[in-house]
Design a protein around this motif. Structure first.
Motif, PDB file in Angstrom:
ATOM      1  N   LEU A  21     -11.496   5.887   7.650  1.00  0.00           N
ATOM      2  CA  LEU A  21     -10.440   5.295   6.838  1.00  0.00           C
ATOM      3  C   LEU A  21     -11.156   4.827   5.576  1.00  0.00           C
ATOM      4  O   LEU A  21     -12.211   4.197   5.666  1.00  0.00           O
ATOM      5  N   ASN A  22     -10.612   5.121   4.414  1.00  0.00           N
ATOM      6  CA  ASN A  22     -11.331   4.816   3.183  1.00  0.00           C
ATOM      7  C   ASN A  22     -10.615   3.807   2.288  1.00  0.00           C
ATOM      8  O   ASN A  22     -11.242   2.927   1.722  1.00  0.00           O
ATOM      9  N   GLU A  23      -9.299   3.945   2.162  1.00  0.00           N
ATOM     10  CA  GLU A  23      -8.534   3.062   1.274  1.00  0.00           C
ATOM     11  C   GLU A  23      -7.067   3.211   1.629  1.00  0.00           C
ATOM     12  O   GLU A  23      -6.634   4.257   2.119  1.00  0.00           O
ATOM     13  N   PHE A  24      -6.268   2.164   1.386  1.00  0.00           N
ATOM     14  CA  PHE A  24      -4.828   2.280   1.587  1.00  0.00           C
ATOM     15  C   PHE A  24      -4.098   1.302   0.674  1.00  0.00           C
ATOM     16  O   PHE A  24      -4.638   0.283   0.276  1.00  0.00           O
ATOM     17  N   LEU A  25      -2.861   1.664   0.360  1.00  0.00           N
ATOM     18  CA  LEU A  25      -1.975   0.809  -0.437  1.00  0.00           C
ATOM     19  C   LEU A  25      -0.737   0.548   0.404  1.00  0.00           C
ATOM     20  O   LEU A  25       0.035   1.462   0.690  1.00  0.00           O
ATOM     21  N   ALA A  26      -0.568  -0.706   0.833  1.00  0.00           N
ATOM     22  CA  ALA A  26       0.557  -1.069   1.692  1.00  0.00           C
ATOM     23  C   ALA A  26       1.678  -1.757   0.932  1.00  0.00           C
ATOM     24  O   ALA A  26       2.796  -1.858   1.438  1.00  0.00           O
ATOM     25  N   ASN A  27       1.412  -2.224  -0.276  1.00  0.00           N
ATOM     26  CA  ASN A  27       2.421  -2.949  -1.046  1.00  0.00           C
ATOM     27  C   ASN A  27       2.433  -2.403  -2.475  1.00  0.00           C
ATOM     28  O   ASN A  27       1.797  -2.961  -3.364  1.00  0.00           O
ATOM     29  N   SER A  75     -14.689  15.366   0.991  1.00  0.00           N
ATOM     30  CA  SER A  75     -13.294  15.365   0.525  1.00  0.00           C
ATOM     31  C   SER A  75     -12.544  14.115   0.956  1.00  0.00           C
ATOM     32  O   SER A  75     -12.868  13.481   1.959  1.00  0.00           O
ATOM     33  N   LEU A  76     -11.520  13.828   0.174  1.00  0.00           N
ATOM     34  CA  LEU A  76     -10.584  12.744   0.460  1.00  0.00           C
ATOM     35  C   LEU A  76      -9.235  13.347   0.800  1.00  0.00           C
ATOM     36  O   LEU A  76      -8.824  14.354   0.206  1.00  0.00           O
ATOM     37  N   LEU A  77      -8.544  12.755   1.741  1.00  0.00           N
ATOM     38  CA  LEU A  77      -7.203  13.193   2.121  1.00  0.00           C
ATOM     39  C   LEU A  77      -6.274  12.004   1.976  1.00  0.00           C
ATOM     40  O   LEU A  77      -6.500  10.953   2.592  1.00  0.00           O
ATOM     41  N   VAL A  78      -5.231  12.143   1.156  1.00  0.00           N
ATOM     42  CA  VAL A  78      -4.263  11.068   0.953  1.00  0.00           C
ATOM     43  C   VAL A  78      -3.002  11.401   1.744  1.00  0.00           C
ATOM     44  O   VAL A  78      -2.429  12.481   1.596  1.00  0.00           O
ATOM     45  N   ILE A  79      -2.588  10.465   2.572  1.00  0.00           N
ATOM     46  CA  ILE A  79      -1.439  10.636   3.461  1.00  0.00           C
ATOM     47  C   ILE A  79      -0.354   9.659   3.042  1.00  0.00           C
ATOM     48  O   ILE A  79      -0.616   8.465   2.870  1.00  0.00           O
ATOM     49  N   ASN A  80       0.872  10.167   2.895  1.00  0.00           N
ATOM     50  CA  ASN A  80       2.014   9.324   2.557  1.00  0.00           C
ATOM     51  C   ASN A  80       2.774   9.011   3.849  1.00  0.00           C
ATOM     52  O   ASN A  80       3.399   9.895   4.426  1.00  0.00           O
ATOM     53  N   PRO A  81       2.727   7.761   4.330  1.00  0.00           N
ATOM     54  CA  PRO A  81       3.413   7.413   5.577  1.00  0.00           C
ATOM     55  C   PRO A  81       4.918   7.706   5.546  1.00  0.00           C
ATOM     56  O   PRO A  81       5.515   7.986   6.580  1.00  0.00           O
ATOM     57  N   ALA A  82       5.523   7.661   4.367  1.00  0.00           N
ATOM     58  CA  ALA A  82       6.966   7.916   4.261  1.00  0.00           C
ATOM     59  C   ALA A  82       7.305   9.337   4.705  1.00  0.00           C
ATOM     60  O   ALA A  82       8.420   9.588   5.185  1.00  0.00           O
ATOM     61  N   ASP A  83       6.367  10.282   4.574  1.00  0.00           N
ATOM     62  CA  ASP A  83       6.593  11.650   5.058  1.00  0.00           C
ATOM     63  C   ASP A  83       6.794  11.683   6.563  1.00  0.00           C
ATOM     64  O   ASP A  83       7.293  12.670   7.107  1.00  0.00           O
ATOM     65  N   PHE A  84       6.393  10.617   7.255  1.00  0.00           N
ATOM     66  CA  PHE A  84       6.529  10.516   8.708  1.00  0.00           C
ATOM     67  C   PHE A  84       7.505   9.397   9.087  1.00  0.00           C
ATOM     68  O   PHE A  84       7.496   8.913  10.215  1.00  0.00           O
ATOM     69  N   GLU A  85       8.313   8.985   8.107  1.00  0.00           N
ATOM     70  CA  GLU A  85       9.313   7.921   8.284  1.00  0.00           C
ATOM     71  C   GLU A  85       8.675   6.625   8.762  1.00  0.00           C
ATOM     72  O   GLU A  85       9.182   5.934   9.632  1.00  0.00           O
ATOM     73  N   ILE A  86       7.521   6.313   8.160  1.00  0.00           N
ATOM     74  CA  ILE A  86       6.783   5.092   8.492  1.00  0.00           C
ATOM     75  C   ILE A  86       6.562   4.291   7.215  1.00  0.00           C
ATOM     76  O   ILE A  86       6.276   4.842   6.164  1.00  0.00           O
ATOM     77  N   THR A 136      -7.285   3.796  -6.089  1.00  0.00           N
ATOM     78  CA  THR A 136      -7.785   5.104  -6.506  1.00  0.00           C
ATOM     79  C   THR A 136      -7.421   6.179  -5.480  1.00  0.00           C
ATOM     80  O   THR A 136      -8.312   6.755  -4.848  1.00  0.00           O
ATOM     81  N   PRO A 137      -6.139   6.472  -5.279  1.00  0.00           N
ATOM     82  CA  PRO A 137      -5.791   7.493  -4.283  1.00  0.00           C
ATOM     83  C   PRO A 137      -6.328   8.868  -4.681  1.00  0.00           C
ATOM     84  O   PRO A 137      -6.134   9.312  -5.802  1.00  0.00           O
TER      85      PRO A 137
END
Length: 176
Positions: A21-27, A75-86, A136-137
């Motif tokens: 896990l590298n970075e996340f934006l929750a707000n 490599s970095l992989l950016v995941i959008n939780p909204a794509d999984f209704e989260i 920095t996504p």
């Protein structure tokens, strides 16, 4: 003010695999929907198939990573939780990286507060999680983590009592 929080990592497995896990934006600024993200970093050798991995959000929601195929070394992989209704929580949240077949997470981060437009990132050298003023996504994390600077200049004229004038000049600059 938010204090740093350390992740409870399983160092042996995570360091062996090189997936973090590298970075996340929750707000996110304004409405969070569709603007939140979680970033993974792979520093192992070759490529890693993600079909055996998943993210667990707040102990009850899962994001299976098989749909992302493989991740290449560096490599970095950016995941959008909204794509999984989260949706990620703005407070008292938890994100964990699991490998199927293991009961314990490879890495887990819990956070008390996610301030608006500030990400949480793993510091590459210390492995400590810290709030980041410059999300920095999809990019390497910024090493500097200073708040934006503002300069205030006061100029006055006249007497110390009675009539006079005061002008205020405020300028701001990016600090990174």
């Amino acid at each position: 003010n938010c204090t740093n929080t350390e992740s409870s990592r399983n160092v042996v497995i995570t360091d062996f695999l090189g997936l973090y896990l590298n970075e996340f934006l929750a707000n996110a600024p304004g409405s969070d929907t569709g603007q939140e993200w979680i970033e993974l970093y792979y520093q192992g050798s070759g490529s890693l198939t993600l079909k055996d991995f998943y993210l667990e959000i707040d102990t009850s929601k899962k994001i299976e990573l098989d749909s992302f195929g493989e991740i290449e070394s560096g490599s970095l992989l950016v995941i959008n939780p909204a794509d999984f209704e989260i949706t990620l929580k703005n407070s008292d949240g938890k994100i964990a990286l699991f490998q199927h077949g293991f009961d314990s997470p490879l890495e887990e981060i819990t956070y008390a507060v996610a301030h608006e437009n500030k990400s949480w990132r793993r510091h590459a050298d210390t492995q400590i999680w810290e709030e980041n003023y410059h999300p920095t996504p999809g990019e390497t994390n910024q090493l500097q983590n200073t708040s934006p600077k503002a300069f205030l200049q006061l100029q006055g004229s006249g007497k110390t009592q009675g009539e006079g004038s005061l002008s205020v000049n405020v300028t701001a600059e990016k600090s990174y």
